[in-house]
Enzyme design. Structure first.
Site, short mmCIF file in Angstrom:
data_model
loop_
_atom_site.label_atom_id
_atom_site.label_comp_id
_atom_site.label_asym_id
_atom_site.label_seq_id
_atom_site.Cartn_x
_atom_site.Cartn_y
_atom_site.Cartn_z
N ASP A 28 23.42 30.75 70.69
CA ASP A 28 23.19 31.81 71.68
C ASP A 28 22.83 33.10 70.96
O ASP A 28 23.11 33.27 69.77
CB ASP A 28 24.42 32.03 72.58
CG ASP A 28 25.64 32.53 71.82
OD1 ASP A 28 25.89 32.07 70.69
OD2 ASP A 28 26.38 33.40 72.38
N ASP A 40 20.56 36.22 63.48
CA ASP A 40 21.86 36.04 64.14
C ASP A 40 21.68 35.19 65.37
O ASP A 40 21.45 35.69 66.44
CB ASP A 40 22.44 37.42 64.50
CG ASP A 40 23.85 37.37 65.07
OD1 ASP A 40 24.44 36.30 65.11
OD2 ASP A 40 24.34 38.44 65.48
N GLU A 95 29.12 32.38 71.27
CA GLU A 95 29.71 33.27 70.25
C GLU A 95 29.53 34.73 70.62
O GLU A 95 30.43 35.55 70.45
CB GLU A 95 29.08 32.98 68.89
CG GLU A 95 29.85 33.57 67.71
CD GLU A 95 29.50 35.01 67.38
OE1 GLU A 95 30.23 35.65 66.62
OE2 GLU A 95 28.48 35.53 67.89
N GLU A 96 28.35 35.04 71.15
CA GLU A 96 28.06 36.45 71.43
C GLU A 96 28.80 36.98 72.66
O GLU A 96 28.70 38.15 72.99
CB GLU A 96 26.54 36.67 71.59
CG GLU A 96 25.71 36.33 70.34
CD GLU A 96 25.91 37.30 69.17
OE1 GLU A 96 26.78 38.18 69.26
OE2 GLU A 96 25.21 37.15 68.16
N HIS A 123 21.16 42.14 66.62
CA HIS A 123 21.52 42.74 67.92
C HIS A 123 20.55 43.86 68.35
O HIS A 123 20.70 44.41 69.43
CB HIS A 123 22.96 43.31 67.93
CG HIS A 123 24.02 42.26 67.81
ND1 HIS A 123 25.31 42.46 68.22
CD2 HIS A 123 23.96 40.99 67.34
CE1 HIS A 123 26.02 41.36 67.98
NE2 HIS A 123 25.22 40.47 67.44
N1 BES Z 1 26.98 37.27 63.15
C1 BES Z 1 27.78 38.17 63.89
C2 BES Z 1 29.05 38.58 63.20
C3 BES Z 1 28.88 39.34 61.92
C4 BES Z 1 27.86 40.23 61.75
C5 BES Z 1 29.79 39.15 60.92
C6 BES Z 1 27.74 40.91 60.56
C7 BES Z 1 29.67 39.85 59.75
C8 BES Z 1 28.63 40.73 59.57
C9 BES Z 1 28.16 37.58 65.24
O1 BES Z 1 27.10 36.87 65.83
C10 BES Z 1 28.49 38.71 66.17
O2 BES Z 1 27.67 39.53 66.42
N2 BES Z 1 29.72 38.71 66.68
C11 BES Z 1 30.13 39.63 67.68
C12 BES Z 1 31.34 39.04 68.33
C13 BES Z 1 31.74 39.67 69.62
C14 BES Z 1 30.63 39.74 70.62
C15 BES Z 1 32.94 38.96 70.17
C16 BES Z 1 30.42 40.99 67.07
O3 BES Z 1 30.87 41.08 65.92
O4 BES Z 1 30.20 41.98 67.76
ZN ZN Z 2 25.80 38.45 66.73
#
Ligand code: BES
Ligand code: ZN
Length: 441
Positions: A76, A107, A141-142, A415
């Site tokens: 996603d 991502d 995940e997002e 993002h």
């Molecule tokens: N890939 C990211 C997480 C990430 C980004 C880890 C950069 C380390 C460095 C993941 O897809 C993400 O964006 N996670 C969200 C989770 C949230 C929506 C619960 C985040 O970190 O905002």
């Molecule tokens: Zn992300």
């Protein structure tokens, strides 16, 4: 064309935005394509329904004498808006200057396809993998993986493994192998302030009643002091201090302040006193305002007192803060500090715990060997500020550590508009995945 790139392009064309209910069919189609792809390379895959988006699960034939590795990724993506800021269409992969531009390029679809292509390459070469493998790709995940932990619970036996590996984090620089041994957790909250029952003429009523937009601004301003320390009572109580060795190791990465200024375009750095900006992002908790609003947002002026205003918050957490306790503390602080004359409504959003593992463990070292074989040079050992909520559940439900071998660069615009992934990182990732299974075996 680079082998595997065509498949990546196909994957990228699915607008699999998990938060957007109008994209539900696209998310499913994306999962189905992955199921077919994995099956086609020799890893029989199934689609598992959840109350939300499906989980794709695949495995090779397991043998009792081999280690079991679970590879996790998410198919996603975040919404592509604002669309007018994209140089080329958000869901049409386009190559410019050696990078693939598309929502999800970094991502996480580019990194996820590096797993798949790495597996495919080994399977074509050797007819088998050196380990027992489980592939788990999720579509939520997002949005905080709301259905994946229950899925882990329900399929605990089937998912039994020795270690999890994920490529969904970053590298400290191009060509620098980076091992991430910690992630921040997250706890989201929304506040709404209700005032009059309808929007009012600000001349007729202004002065006699409280203004919800002003009230939400006052409330937001109570969260930090002027220097950036959080003022919510108890917020820092459970926070574990940084280890000396990590402060030293991160200092050796060099001053990242100039790079941070360049990447962000901010006029200056700002944050909690007593910490470098690297420490603030990787190992200190925060409260960020992700959205604030109320009242007229259109052109020109409109003399109105809005009937409501809103505030969206996310806290980034570090060990040993717990999301529920933090949500309680922040909610209590908001209630206590709500100005008079309005009514406050608080909603709790998604959350996930922080994660830290020992990078010097045997499995950690195996992952670092794979990084050294792929990138050469010295490996950077880092924690990161982002969150992957399910990583904590891999530890608590399946009892295993997660190896985070990220391939994203700071300017990949995850993002954001014009998200991109360097083709070189994809190629390196395909190689890394082959070495990783060898090292883990
Ligand atoms: N890939 C990211 C997480 C990430 C980004 C880890 C950069 C380390 C460095 C993941 O897809 C993400 O964006 N996670 C969200 C989770 C949230 C929506 C619960 C985040 O970190 O905002
Ligand atoms: Zn992300």
């Amino acid at each position: 064309m680079t082998p595997g790139l065509e498949d990546l392009f196909t994957l990228l064309r699915f607008p699999s935005v998990s938060t957007d209910s109008t994209r539900r069919d696209d998310v499913r189609a994306c999962a189905q394509w992955l199921q077919q792809k994995l099956t086609a390379i020799g890893l029989p895959a199934a689609l598992h329904e959840t109350p939300g988006h499906p989980v794709v699960l695949a495995r090779n034939t397991h043998r009792p004498d081999r280690r079991t590795v679970l590879l996790y990724g998410h198919y996603d993506v975040q919404p592509a808006e604002p669309l007018n800021e994209w140089r080329t269409p958000a869901f049409e992969p386009t190559i410019r200057d050696g990078r693939i531009y598309c929502r999800g390029a970094t991502d996480n679809k580019g990194q996820l396809m590096a797993h798949v292509r790495g597996l495919q390459t080994t399977l074509e070469k050797d007819g088998d993998l050196p380990v027992n493998l489980i592939v788990l790709f999720e579509g939520e995940e997002e949005i905080g993986s709301p259905n994946l932990e229950p899925f882990l619970q329900a399929h605990k036996e089937e998912l039994r493994c020795d270690v999890v590996a994920i490529s969904d984090t970053g590298m400290v620089g191009p060509g620098v192998g980076t091992f991430t041994y910690g992630l921040r957790g997250i706890a989201c909250l929304e506040a709404k302030i209700h005032g009059p029952s309808i929007d009012l003429h600000s001349g007729i009523f202004g002065g006699a009643i409280a203004n919800p937009a002003l009230a939400i601004a006052r409330l937001a301003a109570t969260l930090h002091d002027a220097e950036g320390r959080i003022l919510v009572p108890g917020f820092y109580d459970a926070v574990k201090p940084l280890e000396d060795w990590e402060r030293k190791a991160w200092a050796e990465l060099g001053d990242r302040d100039v790079e941070t200024l360049e990447l962000t375009g901010s006029p200056a750095l700002f944050g909690e006193p007593g910490y470098t900006s690297t420490e603030r992002c990787w190992a200190r908790p925060t409260i960020e305002v992700n959205g604030i609003g109320g009242g007229y947002q259109g052109e020109g002026s409109k003399t109105v007192i809005p009937r409501e205003a809103m505030l969206k918050l996310s806290c980034r957490l570090v060990p040993d803060q717990t999301p529920n306790a933090i949500q309680d503390l922040v909610a209590a602080h908001l209630e206590k500090n709500c100005p008079p004359g309005v009514r406050l409504e608080i909603k709790r959003g998604h959350s996930g715990n922080a994660y830290v593992m020992d990078p010097h463990s045997d499995l950690g070292k195996a992952a670092q060997n794979a990084l050294t074989r792929t990138f050469g040079g010295k490996i950077a050992l880092i924690r990161e500020g982002g969150s992957i909520p399910i990583v904590h559940a891999f530890k608590t439900v399946l009892g295993v550590d997660t190896l985070l071998l990220g391939l994203a660069l700071g300017d990949c615009q995850a993002h954001a508009p014009n998200e991109n992934f360097p083709i070189d990182n994809f190629i390196a990732g395909v190689q890394l995945n082959q070495y990783l299974l060898e090292e883990l075996a």
